[in-house]
Design a protein around this motif. Structure first.
Motif, short mmCIF file in Angstrom:
data_model
loop_
_atom_site.label_atom_id
_atom_site.label_comp_id
_atom_site.label_asym_id
_atom_site.label_seq_id
_atom_site.Cartn_x
_atom_site.Cartn_y
_atom_site.Cartn_z
N ALA A 88 0.86 -1.19 0.00
CA ALA A 88 0.00 0.00 0.00
C ALA A 88 0.89 1.24 0.00
CB ALA A 88 -0.90 -0.01 1.24
N ASN A 89 1.10 1.81 -1.18
CA ASN A 89 1.97 2.98 -1.32
C ASN A 89 1.46 3.88 -2.43
OD1 ASN A 89 4.19 2.44 0.51
ND2 ASN A 89 4.68 0.72 -0.84
N ASP A 90 2.02 5.09 -2.48
CA ASP A 90 1.84 5.92 -3.66
C ASP A 90 2.93 5.46 -4.64
OD1 ASP A 90 1.81 7.79 -5.63
OD2 ASP A 90 1.94 9.54 -4.32
N ALA A 91 2.51 4.73 -5.68
CA ALA A 91 3.48 4.13 -6.61
C ALA A 91 4.37 5.17 -7.27
CB ALA A 91 2.72 3.34 -7.68
N LEU A 92 3.83 6.39 -7.41
CA LEU A 92 4.57 7.42 -8.17
C LEU A 92 5.57 8.17 -7.31
CD1 LEU A 92 1.52 8.90 -10.10
CD2 LEU A 92 3.19 7.26 -10.96
N ALA A 93 5.52 7.96 -6.00
CA ALA A 93 6.30 8.81 -5.09
C ALA A 93 7.80 8.64 -5.24
CB ALA A 93 5.88 8.57 -3.65
N LYS A 94 8.26 7.39 -5.46
CA LYS A 94 9.72 7.29 -5.56
C LYS A 94 10.19 6.54 -6.80
CE LYS A 94 10.64 3.45 -2.33
NZ LYS A 94 9.42 3.00 -1.72
N GLU A 95 11.45 6.79 -7.11
CA GLU A 95 12.01 6.23 -8.34
C GLU A 95 12.08 4.71 -8.28
OE1 GLU A 95 15.65 8.51 -9.05
OE2 GLU A 95 14.37 10.25 -8.72
N VAL A 96 12.04 4.11 -9.46
CA VAL A 96 12.13 2.65 -9.56
C VAL A 96 13.57 2.25 -9.28
CG1 VAL A 96 11.87 0.68 -11.13
CG2 VAL A 96 10.31 2.63 -11.31
N GLY A 97 13.76 1.26 -8.39
CA GLY A 97 15.12 0.79 -8.09
C GLY A 97 15.59 -0.20 -9.15
N ASP A 98 16.47 -1.12 -8.74
CA ASP A 98 17.00 -2.12 -9.69
C ASP A 98 16.04 -3.29 -9.86
OD1 ASP A 98 19.25 -0.60 -9.91
OD2 ASP A 98 20.28 -1.61 -8.25
N ASP A 99 14.98 -3.26 -9.06
CA ASP A 99 14.09 -4.41 -8.99
C ASP A 99 13.06 -4.36 -10.11
OD1 ASP A 99 13.39 -6.65 -7.79
OD2 ASP A 99 12.15 -5.77 -6.22
N ARG A 100 13.49 -4.59 -11.33
CA ARG A 100 12.56 -4.43 -12.46
C ARG A 100 11.83 -5.73 -12.78
NH1 ARG A 100 14.18 0.72 -15.04
NH2 ARG A 100 15.67 1.48 -13.52
N VAL A 101 10.79 -5.61 -13.59
CA VAL A 101 9.93 -6.78 -13.84
C VAL A 101 9.86 -7.12 -15.33
CG1 VAL A 101 8.50 -6.38 -11.79
CG2 VAL A 101 7.83 -5.35 -13.96
N ASP A 102 9.36 -8.34 -15.63
CA ASP A 102 9.25 -8.77 -17.03
C ASP A 102 8.02 -8.21 -17.71
OD1 ASP A 102 11.47 -10.81 -17.04
OD2 ASP A 102 10.25 -11.62 -15.41
#
Length: 379
Positions: A191-205
Protein backbone atom coordinates in the motif's frame (compact mmCIF):
# COMPACT_ATOMS: atom_id res chain seq x y z
CA UNK A 1 -10.85 -21.35 7.16
CA UNK A 2 -8.99 -21.25 3.86
CA UNK A 3 -6.94 -24.31 4.84
CA UNK A 4 -3.93 -22.91 3.07
CA UNK A 5 -0.37 -21.91 3.63
CA UNK A 6 -0.94 -18.98 6.01
CA UNK A 7 -1.70 -20.14 9.53
CA UNK A 8 -4.02 -18.22 11.86
CA UNK A 9 -2.68 -18.35 15.46
CA UNK A 10 -4.59 -20.94 17.48
CA UNK A 11 -6.26 -18.69 19.99
CA UNK A 12 -7.75 -16.58 17.18
CA UNK A 13 -8.96 -19.38 14.94
CA UNK A 14 -12.52 -20.10 13.84
CA UNK A 15 -13.08 -22.84 16.44
CA UNK A 16 -12.73 -20.26 19.23
CA UNK A 17 -15.38 -17.96 17.77
CA UNK A 18 -17.99 -20.62 17.08
CA UNK A 19 -18.18 -21.71 20.73
CA UNK A 20 -18.96 -18.25 22.11
CA UNK A 21 -22.05 -16.05 22.31
CA UNK A 22 -23.16 -12.66 23.66
CA UNK A 23 -20.54 -10.23 24.91
CA UNK A 24 -17.84 -12.91 25.02
CA UNK A 25 -18.25 -13.45 21.29
CA UNK A 26 -18.11 -9.73 20.55
CA UNK A 27 -14.95 -9.35 22.67
CA UNK A 28 -13.22 -12.37 21.10
CA UNK A 29 -14.11 -11.17 17.60
CA UNK A 30 -12.71 -7.71 18.31
CA UNK A 31 -9.48 -9.15 19.74
CA UNK A 32 -9.21 -11.52 16.78
CA UNK A 33 -9.38 -8.67 14.26
CA UNK A 34 -6.89 -6.57 16.22
CA UNK A 35 -4.37 -9.40 16.61
CA UNK A 36 -4.58 -10.66 13.05
CA UNK A 37 -4.02 -7.09 11.85
CA UNK A 38 -0.67 -7.13 13.68
CA UNK A 39 0.57 -10.31 11.95
CA UNK A 40 3.14 -10.16 9.17
CA UNK A 41 2.68 -11.23 5.56
CA UNK A 42 -0.67 -11.97 3.94
CA UNK A 43 -2.69 -12.20 7.17
CA UNK A 44 -1.53 -8.82 8.43
CA UNK A 45 -2.37 -7.18 5.11
CA UNK A 46 -5.83 -8.76 4.93
CA UNK A 47 -6.76 -7.77 8.49
CA UNK A 48 -4.94 -4.44 8.77
CA UNK A 49 -7.21 -1.82 10.39
CA UNK A 50 -10.16 -4.26 10.26
CA UNK A 51 -13.02 -3.29 12.59
CA UNK A 52 -16.13 -4.96 13.90
CA UNK A 53 -19.03 -3.15 12.21
CA UNK A 54 -21.69 -5.37 13.83
CA UNK A 55 -22.65 -3.83 17.15
CA UNK A 56 -25.37 -6.33 18.10
CA UNK A 57 -23.83 -9.60 19.49
CA UNK A 58 -26.97 -11.56 18.53
CA UNK A 59 -26.57 -10.55 14.87
CA UNK A 60 -22.87 -11.42 14.97
CA UNK A 61 -23.72 -14.85 16.39
CA UNK A 62 -26.33 -15.48 13.69
CA UNK A 63 -23.84 -14.53 10.99
CA UNK A 64 -21.12 -16.79 12.39
CA UNK A 65 -23.52 -19.74 12.69
CA UNK A 66 -24.65 -19.16 9.11
CA UNK A 67 -21.08 -19.16 7.84
CA UNK A 68 -20.24 -22.20 9.95
CA UNK A 69 -22.94 -24.29 8.27
CA UNK A 70 -21.12 -24.11 4.92
CA UNK A 71 -18.29 -26.56 4.22
CA UNK A 72 -15.77 -23.94 3.12
CA UNK A 73 -12.66 -25.97 3.77
CA UNK A 74 -13.67 -28.60 1.22
CA UNK A 75 -14.16 -26.05 -1.57
CA UNK A 76 -11.25 -25.87 -4.02
CA UNK A 77 -9.34 -22.56 -4.17
CA UNK A 78 -10.67 -21.57 -7.60
CA UNK A 79 -14.30 -21.91 -6.43
CA UNK A 80 -13.70 -19.77 -3.33
CA UNK A 81 -11.80 -17.32 -5.51
CA UNK A 82 -14.64 -17.15 -8.05
CA UNK A 83 -17.18 -16.46 -5.30
CA UNK A 84 -15.05 -13.58 -4.05
CA UNK A 85 -14.49 -12.18 -7.57
CA UNK A 86 -18.28 -12.26 -8.03
CA UNK A 87 -18.74 -10.25 -4.84
CA UNK A 88 -16.18 -7.70 -5.99
CA UNK A 89 -17.99 -7.30 -9.30
CA UNK A 90 -21.36 -6.83 -7.57
CA UNK A 91 -19.72 -4.25 -5.33
CA UNK A 92 -18.34 -2.43 -8.38
CA UNK A 93 -21.86 -2.13 -9.80
CA UNK A 94 -22.89 -0.10 -6.77
CA UNK A 95 -22.45 3.29 -8.43
CA UNK A 96 -22.98 5.24 -5.20
CA UNK A 97 -20.05 3.56 -3.48
CA UNK A 98 -17.69 4.51 -6.29
CA UNK A 99 -16.14 1.04 -6.10
CA UNK A 100 -16.36 0.71 -9.88
CA UNK A 101 -13.26 2.85 -10.29
CA UNK A 102 -11.22 -0.11 -9.06
CA UNK A 103 -12.81 -2.55 -11.44
CA UNK A 104 -11.51 -3.24 -14.95
CA UNK A 105 -13.96 -5.28 -17.07
CA UNK A 106 -12.81 -8.92 -16.87
CA UNK A 107 -13.18 -9.62 -20.65
CA UNK A 108 -10.75 -6.76 -21.37
CA UNK A 109 -8.25 -8.10 -18.81
CA UNK A 110 -8.52 -11.57 -20.33
CA UNK A 111 -7.91 -10.27 -23.85
CA UNK A 112 -4.87 -8.27 -22.71
CA UNK A 113 -3.37 -11.31 -20.97
CA UNK A 114 -4.15 -13.48 -24.00
CA UNK A 115 -1.99 -11.32 -26.29
CA UNK A 116 0.70 -10.62 -23.68
CA UNK A 117 1.25 -14.33 -22.95
CA UNK A 118 3.12 -14.15 -19.62
CA UNK A 119 5.49 -17.09 -19.11
CA UNK A 120 5.46 -19.13 -15.87
CA UNK A 121 8.96 -17.84 -15.04
CA UNK A 122 8.02 -14.14 -15.45
CA UNK A 123 7.44 -11.54 -12.77
CA UNK A 124 4.26 -9.59 -13.49
CA UNK A 125 3.44 -6.32 -11.77
CA UNK A 126 0.53 -3.89 -11.51
CA UNK A 127 1.36 -0.57 -9.80
CA UNK A 128 -2.35 0.36 -9.48
CA UNK A 129 -3.71 -3.11 -8.85
CA UNK A 130 -7.17 -2.40 -7.39
CA UNK A 131 -8.67 -5.73 -6.37
CA UNK A 132 -6.12 -7.73 -8.37
CA UNK A 133 -7.93 -8.54 -11.63
CA UNK A 134 -4.84 -8.32 -13.86
CA UNK A 135 -2.62 -10.25 -11.45
CA UNK A 136 -5.11 -13.10 -11.14
CA UNK A 137 -5.70 -13.36 -14.88
CA UNK A 138 -1.94 -13.42 -15.48
CA UNK A 139 -1.55 -16.04 -12.74
CA UNK A 140 -4.20 -18.31 -14.33
CA UNK A 141 -2.54 -18.01 -17.73
CA UNK A 142 0.92 -18.78 -16.30
CA UNK A 143 -0.37 -21.61 -14.09
CA UNK A 144 -1.70 -23.46 -17.13
CA UNK A 145 1.89 -23.72 -18.43
CA UNK A 146 3.80 -24.18 -15.17
CA UNK A 147 5.12 -27.74 -15.34
CA UNK A 148 7.91 -28.00 -12.77
CA UNK A 149 7.68 -27.72 -8.98
CA UNK A 150 10.09 -24.77 -9.23
CA UNK A 151 7.77 -22.89 -11.60
CA UNK A 152 4.73 -23.61 -9.44
CA UNK A 153 6.52 -22.31 -6.38
CA UNK A 154 7.66 -19.18 -8.24
CA UNK A 155 4.04 -18.63 -9.28
CA UNK A 156 2.70 -18.94 -5.78
CA UNK A 157 5.34 -16.85 -4.00
CA UNK A 158 7.27 -14.55 -6.34
CA UNK A 159 5.60 -14.12 -9.74
CA UNK A 160 3.14 -11.36 -8.84
CA UNK A 161 3.62 -7.85 -7.48
CA UNK A 162 0.88 -5.37 -6.86
CA UNK A 163 0.49 -1.97 -5.31
CA UNK A 164 -2.39 0.35 -4.61
CA UNK A 165 -2.64 3.69 -2.84
CA UNK A 166 -5.93 2.86 -1.07
CA UNK A 167 -5.52 0.75 2.08
CA UNK A 168 -8.93 -0.91 2.00
CA UNK A 169 -8.47 -1.90 -1.65
CA UNK A 170 -5.09 -3.48 -0.87
CA UNK A 171 -6.89 -5.62 1.73
CA UNK A 172 -9.47 -6.74 -0.84
CA UNK A 173 -6.70 -7.57 -3.29
CA UNK A 174 -4.65 -9.56 -0.75
CA UNK A 175 -7.79 -11.50 0.21
CA UNK A 176 -8.55 -12.14 -3.46
CA UNK A 177 -5.06 -13.59 -4.06
CA UNK A 178 -5.17 -15.57 -0.81
CA UNK A 179 -8.47 -17.22 -1.75
CA UNK A 180 -6.92 -18.20 -5.07
CA UNK A 181 -4.04 -19.89 -3.23
CA UNK A 182 -1.43 -17.21 -3.99
CA UNK A 183 1.13 -15.72 -1.61
CA UNK A 184 3.60 -17.07 0.93
CA UNK A 185 5.12 -15.50 4.04
CA UNK A 186 5.50 -12.21 2.23
CA UNK A 187 2.43 -10.39 0.94
CA UNK A 188 2.88 -9.58 -2.78
CA UNK A 189 0.70 -6.46 -2.45
CA UNK A 190 1.87 -3.17 -0.95
CA UNK A 191 0.00 0.00 0.00
CA UNK A 192 1.97 2.98 -1.32
CA UNK A 193 1.84 5.92 -3.66
CA UNK A 194 3.48 4.13 -6.61
CA UNK A 195 4.57 7.42 -8.17
CA UNK A 196 6.30 8.81 -5.09
CA UNK A 197 9.72 7.29 -5.56
CA UNK A 198 12.01 6.23 -8.34
CA UNK A 199 12.13 2.65 -9.56
CA UNK A 200 15.12 0.79 -8.09
CA UNK A 201 17.00 -2.12 -9.69
CA UNK A 202 14.09 -4.41 -8.99
CA UNK A 203 12.56 -4.43 -12.46
CA UNK A 204 9.93 -6.78 -13.84
CA UNK A 205 9.25 -8.77 -17.03
CA UNK A 206 5.72 -7.54 -17.53
CA UNK A 207 3.35 -4.80 -16.39
CA UNK A 208 -0.41 -5.06 -16.87
CA UNK A 209 -2.31 -2.08 -15.53
CA UNK A 210 -5.29 0.22 -15.65
CA UNK A 211 -3.99 3.22 -13.68
CA UNK A 212 -6.53 5.65 -12.19
CA UNK A 213 -8.17 8.10 -14.59
CA UNK A 214 -9.39 11.50 -13.54
CA UNK A 215 -7.85 14.86 -12.90
CA UNK A 216 -7.36 14.75 -9.14
CA UNK A 217 -3.91 16.19 -9.24
CA UNK A 218 -3.84 18.25 -6.05
CA UNK A 219 -4.21 17.67 -2.34
CA UNK A 220 -5.65 20.00 0.25
CA UNK A 221 -3.14 20.99 2.93
CA UNK A 222 -3.48 23.32 5.89
CA UNK A 223 -1.00 26.17 5.91
CA UNK A 224 0.82 26.15 9.27
CA UNK A 225 1.13 29.94 9.47
CA UNK A 226 -2.31 31.10 8.38
CA UNK A 227 -4.27 27.96 9.25
CA UNK A 228 -5.98 28.30 5.83
CA UNK A 229 -6.67 25.36 3.55
CA UNK A 230 -4.62 25.52 0.39
CA UNK A 231 -4.43 23.40 -2.75
CA UNK A 232 -1.04 21.86 -3.33
CA UNK A 233 -0.29 20.53 -6.82
CA UNK A 234 0.73 16.88 -6.88
CA UNK A 235 3.78 17.13 -9.11
CA UNK A 236 6.33 14.35 -8.95
CA UNK A 237 9.92 15.52 -9.35
CA UNK A 238 11.65 12.36 -10.44
CA UNK A 239 15.06 11.92 -12.03
CA UNK A 240 13.77 8.96 -14.04
CA UNK A 241 10.76 10.86 -15.47
CA UNK A 242 10.92 12.41 -18.94
CA UNK A 243 8.45 15.19 -18.11
CA UNK A 244 7.29 16.81 -14.88
CA UNK A 245 3.52 17.00 -14.79
CA UNK A 246 0.58 16.74 -12.42
CA UNK A 247 -1.28 14.52 -14.93
CA UNK A 248 -1.54 11.20 -13.12
CA UNK A 249 -1.95 9.08 -16.26
CA UNK A 250 1.18 10.51 -17.91
CA UNK A 251 3.08 9.88 -14.69
CA UNK A 252 1.93 6.27 -14.59
CA UNK A 253 3.00 5.72 -18.21
CA UNK A 254 6.49 7.03 -17.35
CA UNK A 255 6.60 5.00 -14.15
CA UNK A 256 5.58 1.78 -15.93
CA UNK A 257 8.15 2.26 -18.69
CA UNK A 258 10.78 2.54 -15.94
CA UNK A 259 9.56 -0.60 -14.15
CA UNK A 260 10.43 -2.90 -17.06
CA UNK A 261 13.58 -4.93 -17.60
CA UNK A 262 15.15 -4.61 -21.06
CA UNK A 263 12.72 -6.39 -23.44
CA UNK A 264 10.07 -6.34 -20.71
CA UNK A 265 6.52 -5.84 -21.99
CA UNK A 266 3.70 -3.57 -20.88
CA UNK A 267 -0.02 -3.29 -21.65
CA UNK A 268 -1.62 -0.22 -20.09
CA UNK A 269 -5.15 1.19 -20.23
CA UNK A 270 -4.95 4.97 -20.81
CA UNK A 271 -7.52 7.70 -21.52
CA UNK A 272 -7.49 9.65 -24.80
CA UNK A 273 -5.64 12.61 -23.26
CA UNK A 274 -2.47 10.50 -23.08
CA UNK A 275 -2.59 10.12 -26.88
CA UNK A 276 -3.41 13.71 -27.78
CA UNK A 277 -2.43 16.15 -25.04
CA UNK A 278 0.30 18.70 -25.82
CA UNK A 279 3.11 19.85 -23.54
CA UNK A 280 4.13 17.12 -21.12
CA UNK A 281 1.92 14.66 -23.03
CA UNK A 282 3.93 15.26 -26.18
CA UNK A 283 7.24 14.81 -24.34
CA UNK A 284 6.07 11.53 -22.81
CA UNK A 285 4.83 10.19 -26.17
CA UNK A 286 8.02 11.20 -27.95
CA UNK A 287 10.16 9.42 -25.35
CA UNK A 288 7.93 6.38 -25.37
CA UNK A 289 8.19 6.09 -29.18
CA UNK A 290 11.95 6.58 -29.13
CA UNK A 291 12.99 4.55 -26.08
CA UNK A 292 10.44 1.73 -26.34
CA UNK A 293 8.84 -0.20 -29.15
CA UNK A 294 5.26 1.05 -28.96
CA UNK A 295 3.84 -1.51 -31.37
CA UNK A 296 0.08 -1.66 -30.75
CA UNK A 297 -2.84 0.57 -29.82
CA UNK A 298 -6.27 -0.83 -29.06
CA UNK A 299 -9.04 1.79 -29.07
CA UNK A 300 -11.79 0.70 -26.70
CA UNK A 301 -15.53 1.23 -27.10
CA UNK A 302 -17.37 3.56 -24.74
CA UNK A 303 -19.76 2.21 -22.13
CA UNK A 304 -17.55 -0.55 -20.73
CA UNK A 305 -16.43 1.18 -17.52
CA UNK A 306 -18.48 2.01 -14.46
CA UNK A 307 -17.44 5.64 -14.83
CA UNK A 308 -19.60 7.11 -17.60
CA UNK A 309 -18.33 8.30 -20.97
CA UNK A 310 -14.73 7.23 -20.50
CA UNK A 311 -12.78 7.15 -23.76
CA UNK A 312 -10.01 4.64 -23.19
CA UNK A 313 -7.30 2.78 -25.09
CA UNK A 314 -4.74 0.11 -24.40
CA UNK A 315 -1.14 0.82 -25.36
CA UNK A 316 1.26 -2.12 -25.80
CA UNK A 317 4.99 -1.42 -25.65
CA UNK A 318 8.30 -3.22 -25.03
CA UNK A 319 11.26 -1.74 -23.15
CA UNK A 320 14.48 -1.55 -25.16
CA UNK A 321 18.18 -0.79 -24.55
CA UNK A 322 19.49 2.73 -25.21
CA UNK A 323 19.80 3.49 -28.92
CA UNK A 324 20.62 6.41 -31.21
CA UNK A 325 17.57 5.77 -33.37
CA UNK A 326 13.93 5.48 -32.31
CA UNK A 327 12.75 1.96 -31.49
CA UNK A 328 9.17 2.38 -32.71
CA UNK A 329 9.06 1.74 -36.44
CA UNK A 330 5.38 0.88 -36.87
CA UNK A 331 2.36 1.41 -34.68
CA UNK A 332 -0.54 -0.92 -35.40
CA UNK A 333 -3.97 0.41 -34.47
CA UNK A 334 -7.03 -1.74 -33.83
CA UNK A 335 -10.03 0.56 -33.71
CA UNK A 336 -12.77 -1.08 -31.70
CA UNK A 337 -14.48 2.23 -30.95
CA UNK A 338 -16.01 3.53 -34.19
CA UNK A 339 -19.64 2.37 -34.48
CA UNK A 340 -19.36 0.23 -31.34
CA UNK A 341 -21.23 1.13 -28.20
CA UNK A 342 -21.45 -1.07 -25.14
CA UNK A 343 -23.62 -0.77 -22.04
CA UNK A 344 -23.09 -2.31 -18.61
CA UNK A 345 -26.36 -4.24 -18.67
CA UNK A 346 -28.03 -4.85 -22.07
CA UNK A 347 -25.02 -4.96 -24.37
CA UNK A 348 -22.17 -6.06 -22.11
CA UNK A 349 -18.58 -6.45 -23.19
CA UNK A 350 -17.69 -10.15 -23.55
CA UNK A 351 -14.40 -11.93 -24.24
CA UNK A 352 -15.57 -12.92 -27.73
CA UNK A 353 -15.68 -9.22 -28.69
CA UNK A 354 -11.86 -9.30 -28.73
CA UNK A 355 -11.51 -12.46 -30.83
CA UNK A 356 -10.62 -10.59 -34.00
CA UNK A 357 -8.21 -8.28 -32.16
CA UNK A 358 -6.36 -11.27 -30.66
CA UNK A 359 -6.06 -12.87 -34.12
CA UNK A 360 -4.82 -9.61 -35.69
CA UNK A 361 -2.30 -9.06 -32.88
CA UNK A 362 -0.34 -12.23 -33.78
CA UNK A 363 1.30 -12.52 -30.35
CA UNK A 364 3.50 -15.46 -31.38
CA UNK A 365 5.01 -13.55 -34.33
CA UNK A 366 4.17 -9.89 -34.85
CA UNK A 367 6.01 -9.78 -38.20
CA UNK A 368 3.09 -11.77 -39.66
CA UNK A 369 0.62 -8.95 -39.08
CA UNK A 370 -1.53 -7.96 -42.06
CA UNK A 371 -4.03 -5.10 -42.36
CA UNK A 372 -7.68 -6.14 -42.36
CA UNK A 373 -9.32 -5.84 -45.77
CA UNK A 374 -11.61 -2.97 -44.83
CA UNK A 375 -8.78 -1.20 -42.93
CA UNK A 376 -11.38 0.38 -40.65
CA UNK A 377 -10.46 -1.86 -37.76
CA UNK A 378 -6.81 -2.86 -38.11
CA UNK A 379 -4.19 -0.78 -39.86
Amino acid sequence: KAGQQVQVPNKFNWGHLVKLDGDDLELQYRHTLENLGKQGGMLGTIFRKAQNKIQDPAKLERLIKMIDKEQWSTLPADVKGDIYEGLLERNAQDVKGGAGQYFTPRPLIQAMVEVMQPKPTDTVADPACGTGGFLLAAHDYMAAQASSKKEQRHLKEHALRGNDIVDSVVRLCAMNLYLHGIGGDECPITANDALAKEVGDDRVDMVLANPPFGKKSSITVINEKSGKKEQEKLVYEREDFWATTSNKQLNFVQHIANMLKIDGKAAVVVPDNVLFEGGAGETVRKNLLERCDLHTLLRLPTGIFYAQGVKANVIFFDAKPASKTAWTKKLWVYNYRTNVHKTLKQNKLVFDDFKEFIECFRPEDRSKRRESKTKERWK
